[in-house]
Design a protein around this motif. Structure first.
Motif, short mmCIF file in Angstrom:
data_model
loop_
_atom_site.label_atom_id
_atom_site.label_comp_id
_atom_site.label_asym_id
_atom_site.label_seq_id
_atom_site.Cartn_x
_atom_site.Cartn_y
_atom_site.Cartn_z
N SER A 1 79.90 -103.06 37.26
CA SER A 1 79.23 -101.80 37.62
C SER A 1 79.54 -100.74 36.56
N VAL A 2 78.91 -99.58 36.70
CA VAL A 2 79.18 -98.45 35.80
C VAL A 2 80.67 -98.09 35.87
N PRO B 1 74.05 -101.94 25.96
CA PRO B 1 73.43 -103.05 26.68
C PRO B 1 73.71 -102.99 28.18
N ALA B 2 72.67 -102.70 28.93
CA ALA B 2 72.78 -102.57 30.38
C ALA B 2 71.52 -103.14 31.01
N TRP C 1 75.63 -93.16 27.10
CA TRP C 1 75.49 -94.24 26.13
C TRP C 1 74.28 -95.11 26.44
N ILE C 2 73.99 -95.33 27.71
CA ILE C 2 72.80 -96.10 28.08
C ILE C 2 71.56 -95.37 27.56
N ALA C 3 71.50 -94.09 27.80
CA ALA C 3 70.31 -93.30 27.45
C ALA C 3 70.19 -93.03 25.95
N LYS C 4 71.31 -92.74 25.29
CA LYS C 4 71.24 -92.24 23.91
C LYS C 4 71.68 -93.24 22.85
N LYS D 1 73.96 -102.65 35.70
CA LYS D 1 74.97 -103.71 35.64
C LYS D 1 75.18 -104.12 34.19
N PHE D 2 76.37 -104.64 33.91
CA PHE D 2 76.77 -104.94 32.54
C PHE D 2 77.47 -106.29 32.47
N GLN D 3 77.29 -106.96 31.35
CA GLN D 3 78.07 -108.15 31.02
C GLN D 3 79.14 -107.70 30.04
#
Length: 66
Positions: A7-8, A32-33, A25-28, A41-43
């Motif tokens: 999760s975040v 990898p999400a 970081w996801i937006a800008k 969610k993330f690996q």
């Protein structure tokens, strides 16, 4: 056995940053999400590779809408 999806909160704890930083970081920075319903969610392996490649570096230009 594969890694479980994080999760975040989990990925922020893993990297030692806040949830707000993860969302930024996801937006800008094209962290990898994967969106699962309303949740991100993330690996761990994908995020670790992104960090090692300099994705979280202040020297990395922010992603722009093209």
């Amino acid at each position: 056995m594969t890694d479980r999806w994080l999760s975040v909160e989990d990925i922020g704890e893993h990297l030692g940053v806040s949830k707000d930083t993860v969302y930024a970081w996801i937006a800008k920075r094209r962290m990898p999400a994967h969106k699962v319903g309303r949740l991100w969610k993330f690996q761990r392996s994908e995020v670790d590779a992104w960090v090692k490649a300099g994705g979280a570096s202040d020297d990395t230009p922010e992603a722009t809408d093209v």
